[in-house]
Design a protein around this motif. Structure first.
Motif, PDB file in Angstrom:
ATOM      1  N   GLY A  12      -3.745   1.890   7.826  1.00 45.68           N
ATOM      2  CA  GLY A  12      -4.313   2.340   9.093  1.00 45.68           C
ATOM      3  C   GLY A  12      -4.069   3.814   9.341  1.00 45.68           C
ATOM      4  O   GLY A  12      -3.806   4.228  10.469  1.00 45.68           O
ATOM      5  N   ASP A  52      -5.345   7.778   9.023  1.00 44.23           N
ATOM      6  CA  ASP A  52      -6.426   8.731   8.804  1.00 44.23           C
ATOM      7  C   ASP A  52      -5.731  10.014   8.359  1.00 44.23           C
ATOM      8  O   ASP A  52      -5.175  10.744   9.161  1.00 44.23           O
ATOM      9  CB  ASP A  52      -7.203   8.936  10.115  1.00 44.23           C
ATOM     10  CG  ASP A  52      -8.361   9.888   9.936  1.00 44.23           C
ATOM     11  OD1 ASP A  52      -8.795  10.084   8.782  1.00 44.23           O
ATOM     12  OD2 ASP A  52      -8.821  10.443  10.949  1.00 44.23           O
ATOM     13  N   ASP A 100      -7.966   5.667  -0.825  1.00 45.11           N
ATOM     14  CA  ASP A 100      -8.691   5.359   0.396  1.00 45.11           C
ATOM     15  C   ASP A 100      -8.416   3.941   0.884  1.00 45.11           C
ATOM     16  O   ASP A 100      -8.128   3.693   2.048  1.00 45.11           O
ATOM     17  CB  ASP A 100     -10.181   5.550   0.093  1.00 45.11           C
ATOM     18  CG  ASP A 100     -11.001   5.370   1.350  1.00 45.11           C
ATOM     19  OD1 ASP A 100     -10.658   6.014   2.345  1.00 45.11           O
ATOM     20  OD2 ASP A 100     -11.946   4.575   1.334  1.00 45.11           O
ATOM     21  N   LYS A 101      -8.489   3.019  -0.068  1.00 50.17           N
ATOM     22  CA  LYS A 101      -8.288   1.614   0.260  1.00 50.17           C
ATOM     23  C   LYS A 101      -6.903   1.349   0.855  1.00 50.17           C
ATOM     24  O   LYS A 101      -6.754   0.617   1.831  1.00 50.17           O
ATOM     25  CB  LYS A 101      -8.452   0.820  -1.043  1.00 50.17           C
ATOM     26  CG  LYS A 101      -8.236  -0.649  -0.905  1.00 50.17           C
ATOM     27  CD  LYS A 101      -8.218  -1.292  -2.288  1.00 50.17           C
ATOM     28  CE  LYS A 101      -8.025  -2.784  -2.150  1.00 50.17           C
ATOM     29  NZ  LYS A 101      -9.242  -3.523  -2.428  1.00 50.17           N
ATOM     30  N   SER A 148       0.822  -1.214   0.000  1.00 47.46           N
ATOM     31  CA  SER A 148       0.000   0.000   0.000  1.00 47.46           C
ATOM     32  C   SER A 148       0.860   1.269   0.000  1.00 47.46           C
ATOM     33  O   SER A 148       0.508   2.259  -0.637  1.00 47.46           O
ATOM     34  CB  SER A 148      -0.924   0.010   1.215  1.00 47.46           C
ATOM     35  OG  SER A 148      -1.851  -1.054   1.103  1.00 47.46           O
ATOM     36  N   LYS A 182      -6.518   2.816   4.345  1.00 43.62           N
ATOM     37  CA  LYS A 182      -7.171   1.951   5.329  1.00 43.62           C
ATOM     38  C   LYS A 182      -6.288   0.758   5.669  1.00 43.62           C
ATOM     39  O   LYS A 182      -6.185   0.366   6.827  1.00 43.62           O
ATOM     40  CB  LYS A 182      -8.515   1.459   4.780  1.00 43.62           C
ATOM     41  CG  LYS A 182      -9.627   2.471   4.948  1.00 43.62           C
ATOM     42  CD  LYS A 182     -10.989   1.766   4.978  1.00 43.62           C
ATOM     43  CE  LYS A 182     -12.113   2.792   5.076  1.00 43.62           C
ATOM     44  NZ  LYS A 182     -12.730   3.089   3.762  1.00 43.62           N
ATOM     45  N   THR A 183      -5.679   0.170   4.624  1.00 40.02           N
ATOM     46  CA  THR A 183      -4.806  -0.984   4.859  1.00 40.02           C
ATOM     47  C   THR A 183      -3.650  -0.608   5.776  1.00 40.02           C
ATOM     48  O   THR A 183      -3.257  -1.368   6.656  1.00 40.02           O
ATOM     49  CB  THR A 183      -4.256  -1.513   3.526  1.00 40.02           C
ATOM     50  OG1 THR A 183      -5.360  -1.888   2.711  1.00 40.02           O
ATOM     51  CG2 THR A 183      -3.354  -2.722   3.731  1.00 40.02           C
TER      52      THR A 183
END
Length: 426
Positions: free
Chosen positions: A265, A267, A258-259, A131, A262-263
């Motif tokens: 972690g 924000d 976004d994905k 990611s 999220k992976t």
RNA sequence: GCCCGGGUGGUGUAGUGGCCUAUCAUGCGGCCCUGUCGAGGCCGCGACUCGGGUUCAAAUCCCGACCUGGGCGCCA
């Protein structure tokens, strides 16, 4: 052809996937294979009731991280991780992974950075690590998007050069046939020459090399620099451009990655505009330095803590900046300042830039004042003799940008194959 | 370049003179198990960086080498 995005789902409910065997969970009568593609992990379920005994026997031999190709039927099932699973008809083993693995791609036991970098090909299979690099790719895309939209032209300049660019840093000498040459520390001189050639707005994304023997979490010996140079503008205008670019990148990543965020972690907090601008003089007061001192690590940290978000330090003493920096005379000041700035993240410096001297005689004089021999730079200086527009620009460190954006501990985490004092392989 | 740490199975660790035939997790192999999702249960496999020294005795103390983490300097 199987696109790793990820599955080709046909109308009749069949799916075809290819990827690595991420995990195997054998419950006896039912066996789950988690197949990891570039962006997803998909569960393939082998139950004795629904799958042939022959296929189950075949699957028993598959080791973790082997590459397989699966064709099967999609079955919606709430018990499956993403709400669906694959009931296989065909499984091809495309490549068998040896065992034991040098590190664990499922993150059950996290290896140290050194072990990870030694086995980077495997490390990057880990969704979190992958990611980071998917995002890094998108950051570069955002930069091009933004600057192309503002009519920049992307260029590439030589990395093998005959002389140092700015002094200051140590260079890597290389042998160039029967001559000595160096790996370039910065595209600075070339992008300025391009102003003389009339390109007006140039962008370069490329490697820079520094032979400093430091071993810290924020330095590399090969880094990627985003370099910009613009004609007919001053320092304040390229500061604004830089600020807008940073915001654009953050917003772009927030929307398009976004994905991956999220992976990892994360924000992602988009910095607020305008970035605070403090003068060098204000900055030394905050950290209690004398005029003419440069900021060390402790001062950088203190300033960062004090301000807490992205900020600029501007109007540096001329003598702390490279010879091509435009001097600035301020009313009531005896010290010689410069039309220069650094863009700081609370953790680390991200970029530095300035308006450049475009007057030949002044530039030559500044070189001489710093003990450089202008004769060694005639390829550069000549560009100032036949019509050089006023111009300004900056260089932004991509690796540090990604590191700070994703809150990574070490800049090496933001580089696929980092080069530091010790590491030359892989 | 300077200073301070660390090197124990494939990976990550515990152990700081004798209790080490070296802990635990993960992994790997075997067996059991039809809904796992950090799967579970039972059995097994696998390691003290290298060289020298001190000692009755060294994973443990000392010296050197190699590898490595961090901080500072320098640098961006």
């Amino acid at each position: 052809m199987i696109n790793s995005k990820d599955a080709n789902i046909t109308d009749d409910g069949y799916i075809e996937i290819a990827g690595w065997v991420h995990e195997i969970r054998d419950l006896g009568g039912i066996r789950f294979l988690l197949v990891r593609t570039r962006d997803d992990i998909i569960q393939v379920t082998f139950s004795k009731r629904k799958v042939s005994g022959e296929l189950i026997e075949k699957v028993k031999t598959i080791s973790r991280e082997s590459v397989i190709h699966v064709k099967g039927r999609i079955s919606k099932d709430e018990r499956a991780p993403n709400g669906f699973e694959v009931i296989p008809n065909i499984v091809d083993i495309l490549s068998v992974a040896e065992s034991p693995l040098p590190l664990d791609p499922t993150d059950k036991v996290v290896a140290e950075l050194d072990t990870r970098l030694d086995n980077r090909f495997l490390d990057m299979r880990r969704p979190k690590v992958k990611s980071i690099f998917m995002i890094r790719g998108l950051v570069v895309r955002a930069i091009r998007d933004f600057l192309y939209g503002k009519n920049f032209v992307e260029v590439t300049t030589p990395k093998i050069v005959a002389t140092a660019t700015e002094g200051g840093t140590a260079l890597f000498p290389i042998s160039y046939f029967d001559r000595e040459a160096f790996l370039n520390q910065s595209p600075q001189l070339y992008k300025q020459i391009l102003m003389s050639s009339g390109f007006e707005r140039v962008l370069e994304i490329g490697p820079i090399f520094r032979a400093e023997e430091h071993s810290t979490r924020k330095h590399l010996n090969e880094a990627t620099s985003i370099d910009v140079e613009v004609s007919y503008v001053d320092d304040s205008e390229v500061m604004k451009l830089l600020e807008e670019l940073i915001i654009y990148i953050y917003e772009y990543i927030n929307v398009n990655a976004d994905k991956y965020l999220k992976t990892i972690g994360i924000d992602l907090k988009i910095p607020t505009r305008p970035f605070r601008q403090i003068s060098y003089e204000e900055a030394i007061e905050i950290v209690d330095l004398k005029w003419g001192d440069d900021f060390g690590s402790l001062e950088e940290k203190k300033l960062g803590n004090e301000i807490g978000e992205h900020y600029f330090i501007k109007e540096w003493p001329l003598k702390l900046k490279p010879y091509y920096t435009m001097p600035l005379e301020k009313k009531g000041k005896t010290e010689i300042l410069s039309k220069s700035f650094d863009l700081m993240h609370p953790r680390v410096e991200l970029a530095s830039g300035s308006q450049r001297i475009n007057d030949y005689a002044l530039l030559k004089k500044q070189m001489e004042l710093r003990g450089l021999n202008p004769d060694n730079f005639s390829f550069y200086l000549d560009a100032f003799r036949y019509g050089m527009p006023p111009h300004a620009g900056w260089g932004l460190g991509l690796d540090r940008l990604v590191m700070t954006m994703l809150d990574l501990d070490n800049v090496r985490e933001a580089v696929m194959f980092p080069r530091d004092r010790r590491r030359l392989i892989p």
